[in-house]
Design a protein around this motif. Structure first.
Motif, mmCIF file in Angstrom:
data_model
loop_
_atom_site.group_PDB
_atom_site.id
_atom_site.type_symbol
_atom_site.label_atom_id
_atom_site.label_comp_id
_atom_site.label_asym_id
_atom_site.label_seq_id
_atom_site.Cartn_x
_atom_site.Cartn_y
_atom_site.Cartn_z
ATOM 1 N N THR A 189 12.585 5.850 -2.623
ATOM 2 C CA THR A 189 12.000 5.466 -1.289
ATOM 3 C C THR A 189 11.081 4.207 -1.430
ATOM 4 O O THR A 189 11.415 3.295 -0.649
ATOM 5 N N ALA A 190 10.649 4.079 -2.592
ATOM 6 C CA ALA A 190 9.873 2.914 -2.672
ATOM 7 C C ALA A 190 10.757 1.499 -2.909
ATOM 8 O O ALA A 190 10.299 0.453 -2.484
ATOM 9 N N GLN A 191 11.745 1.964 -3.684
ATOM 10 C CA GLN A 191 12.729 0.742 -3.846
ATOM 11 C C GLN A 191 13.362 0.238 -2.505
ATOM 12 O O GLN A 191 13.705 -0.801 -2.501
ATOM 13 N N ARG A 192 13.603 1.288 -1.689
ATOM 14 C CA ARG A 192 14.326 0.924 -0.309
ATOM 15 C C ARG A 192 13.459 0.190 0.461
ATOM 16 O O ARG A 192 13.840 -0.955 1.009
ATOM 17 N N LEU A 193 12.004 0.574 0.389
ATOM 18 C CA LEU A 193 11.187 -0.378 1.076
ATOM 19 C C LEU A 193 10.968 -1.609 0.557
ATOM 20 O O LEU A 193 10.860 -2.815 1.401
ATOM 21 N N VAL A 194 10.716 -1.716 -0.636
ATOM 22 C CA VAL A 194 10.866 -3.094 -1.224
ATOM 23 C C VAL A 194 12.066 -3.861 -0.945
ATOM 24 O O VAL A 194 11.995 -5.254 -0.581
ATOM 25 N N ASN A 195 13.473 -3.451 -1.052
ATOM 26 C CA ASN A 195 14.569 -4.104 -0.832
ATOM 27 C C ASN A 195 14.612 -4.491 0.695
ATOM 28 O O ASN A 195 15.463 -5.558 1.052
ATOM 29 N N SER A 196 13.867 -3.719 1.530
ATOM 30 C CA SER A 196 13.811 -4.111 3.135
ATOM 31 C C SER A 196 13.325 -5.274 3.515
ATOM 32 O O SER A 196 13.358 -5.836 4.322
ATOM 33 N N LEU A 197 12.362 -6.001 2.339
ATOM 34 C CA LEU A 197 11.658 -7.189 2.546
ATOM 35 C C LEU A 197 12.385 -8.239 2.318
ATOM 36 O O LEU A 197 13.334 -8.368 1.453
ATOM 37 N N SER A 198 12.163 -9.580 2.639
ATOM 38 C CA SER A 198 12.854 -10.806 2.727
ATOM 39 C C SER A 198 12.267 -11.059 1.131
ATOM 40 O O SER A 198 11.353 -10.646 0.483
ATOM 41 N N ALA A 199 13.133 -12.127 0.573
ATOM 42 C CA ALA A 199 12.838 -12.609 -0.746
ATOM 43 C C ALA A 199 11.448 -13.031 -0.651
ATOM 44 O O ALA A 199 10.502 -12.757 -1.688
ATOM 45 N N ALA A 200 10.835 -13.883 0.316
ATOM 46 C CA ALA A 200 9.476 -14.451 0.372
ATOM 47 C C ALA A 200 8.723 -13.104 0.442
ATOM 48 O O ALA A 200 7.550 -13.240 -0.114
ATOM 49 N N ASP A 201 8.916 -12.289 1.182
ATOM 50 C CA ASP A 201 7.899 -11.284 1.465
ATOM 51 C C ASP A 201 7.911 -10.567 0.183
ATOM 52 O O ASP A 201 6.928 -9.821 -0.204
ATOM 53 N N ARG A 202 8.865 -10.102 -0.575
ATOM 54 C CA ARG A 202 9.069 -9.681 -1.877
ATOM 55 C C ARG A 202 8.187 -10.254 -2.784
ATOM 56 O O ARG A 202 7.397 -9.474 -3.485
ATOM 57 N N ALA A 203 8.040 -11.390 -2.812
ATOM 58 C CA ALA A 203 7.049 -12.338 -3.674
ATOM 59 C C ALA A 203 5.440 -11.977 -3.326
ATOM 60 O O ALA A 203 4.874 -11.679 -4.255
ATOM 61 N N ARG A 204 5.404 -12.010 -1.993
ATOM 62 C CA ARG A 204 4.054 -11.813 -1.414
ATOM 63 C C ARG A 204 3.680 -10.250 -1.966
ATOM 64 O O ARG A 204 2.442 -10.087 -2.186
ATOM 65 N N SER B 42 0.749 -1.001 0.074
ATOM 66 C CA SER B 42 0.100 -0.130 0.012
ATOM 67 C C SER B 42 0.973 1.461 0.128
ATOM 68 O O SER B 42 0.532 2.130 -0.712
ATOM 69 N N ARG B 43 1.926 1.074 1.032
ATOM 70 C CA ARG B 43 2.796 2.183 0.999
ATOM 71 C C ARG B 43 3.436 2.811 -0.491
ATOM 72 O O ARG B 43 3.474 3.771 -0.886
ATOM 73 N N VAL B 44 3.985 1.344 -0.975
ATOM 74 C CA VAL B 44 4.743 1.749 -2.426
ATOM 75 C C VAL B 44 3.766 2.207 -3.385
ATOM 76 O O VAL B 44 4.118 2.812 -4.277
ATOM 77 N N ASP B 45 2.591 1.395 -3.405
ATOM 78 C CA ASP B 45 1.573 2.035 -4.372
ATOM 79 C C ASP B 45 1.343 3.541 -4.291
ATOM 80 O O ASP B 45 1.197 4.259 -5.433
ATOM 81 N N ARG B 46 1.042 3.878 -3.396
ATOM 82 C CA ARG B 46 0.941 5.519 -2.899
ATOM 83 C C ARG B 46 2.423 6.278 -3.501
ATOM 84 O O ARG B 46 2.041 7.225 -4.056
ATOM 85 N N LEU B 47 3.448 5.732 -3.170
ATOM 86 C CA LEU B 47 4.660 6.322 -3.626
ATOM 87 C C LEU B 47 4.573 6.490 -5.325
ATOM 88 O O LEU B 47 4.868 7.329 -5.869
ATOM 89 N N TYR B 48 4.461 5.036 -5.605
ATOM 90 C CA TYR B 48 4.312 5.152 -7.109
ATOM 91 C C TYR B 48 3.297 5.948 -7.839
ATOM 92 O O TYR B 48 3.544 6.640 -8.964
#
Length: 350
Positions: free
Chosen positions: A192-207, A51-57
């Motif tokens: 900022t959006a990319q850093r949020l995504v990068n902070s997730l684990s590989a499994a969480d990035r897939a989710r 949701s946060r990344v979507d708003r940033l996008y």
């Protein structure tokens, strides 16, 4: 007539724009890597991050459209400035020629009649010949007066062109400053959006990726496809634009880009309709007014579907209840349900 300005080489503008887009994409990536890593908040789920990344996008897309508008204005100002500089160069050449011509006339007049006409007539041994020369000098004098007035007018025009060129240059500098500010805005939000995504684990990035896809399909649920007419393209040009948009499916999103291999949302519309011989405005806000508005139930393939109240996103209706669009950074041009987000208007380009 030769111009005092050096003309640009064919293809340089397009190549420069492509290089600029590539440089901006690299800069955005570098910013994401160079800035301290942002972390998802404690207890924040992949859905929350999505949701946060979507708003940033969305915010970045709005800033991208503003960047595109400023870029389009800068291109127009540069073209106007080039024309004014050409006019000024031609005007200066004309003034120089007039000055040279007046100098020649003045010299001839001085050599032929440089003292009082009455005295010259009294002293002349051939009065008839003198009167002929005097008449010729009078014609030269009248011509000189005419050319002096023409010279004054040419100088006024030259001063006007120079003044307009200065004003265009000042405005261009202001627009360039706006471009730099928009660029920083877009890059900051994307980083900022990319850093949020990068902070997730590989499994969480897939989710996270599946959550973004779910948000699109969830927005489209309940959309009544029976409202759509199911008719074909409104024209041969619309059909050609649809074919181009379909051919772009799979191309990466790149902000500020109008193809041929990467696109932002409005850039894809510009590129697709260019293949149909139609010049669309650069931004989704301008594309909102680029043709006839039609009810959604009368949408035909080739119509532009403008999204959100601020008209910050656009897709092309291609039939079957679907649009082709460039969704957001990191995604590729794809098909999505026409009701994937709130629709502001449907525009049928002229």
């Amino acid at each position: 007539m030769a111009s005092h300005r050096r003309t640009s080489q064919p293809g340089r503008t397009t190549a420069a724009r492509t290089s600029r887009v590539a440089a901006l994409s690299v800069a955005a990536t570098a910013a994401a890597l160079a800035t301290p890593t942002a972390q998802a908040a404690p207890g924040e789920t992949p859905a929350d991050v999505a949701s946060r990344v979507d708003r940033l996008y969305q915010q970045a897309e709005k800033a991208t459209e503003q960047y595109d508008a400023a870029g389009e204005r800068a291109d127009k100002l540069r073209a106007d400035l080039n024309d004014l500089q050409d006019e000024a160069a031609r005007g200066q050449e004309r003034v120089n020629r007039m000055r040279d011509g007046l100098g020649s006339l003045a010299g001839a007049q001085y050599r032929s009649g440089g003292f009082d006409p009455a005295l010259a007539l009294m002293l002349s041994s051939d009065p008839d010949s003198y009167l002929d020369r005097a008449e010729a000098l009078d014609r030269i004098s009248n011509r000189q007066l005419t050319q002096l007035e023409e010279l004054r007018e040419a100088k006024r025009a030259l001063d006007q062109h120079r003044s307009e060129a200065t004003a265009k240059l000042n405005e261009l500098n202001r627009v360039r400053a706006t471009l730099r500010a928009r660029k920083r805005d877009v890059q900051g939000k994307l980083a900022t959006a990319q850093r949020l995504v990068n902070s997730l684990s590989a499994a969480d990035r897939a989710r996270f990726a599946s959550r973004l896809a779910e948000r699109t399909s969830r927005s489209a649920r309940g959309f009544d496809l029976s409202d759509l007419s199911g008719l074909g393209p409104a024209s041969g040009r619309a059909a050609a634009a649809v074919a181009a948009a379909r051919a772009a499916v799979g191309a990466p999103y790149a902000w500020g880009s109008t193809g041929p291999s990467t696109f932002d949302c409005s850039g894809l519309m510009v590129w697709s309709y260019r293949h149909a011989g139609v010049a669309l405005p650069r931004t989704s806000q301008a594309q909102l007014g680029a043709g006839q508005h039609v009810p959604l139930g009368q949408a035909r393939p080739g119509d532009l579907v403008i999204y959100r109240n601020d008209a910050s996103h656009v897709g092309m209706y291609v039939g079957g209840g679907q649009v082709v669009h460039a969704p957001y950074p990191g995604a590729r041009v794809r098909y999505d349900p026409v009701g994937m987000m709130p629709i502001a208007a449907v525009t049928r380009p002229a």
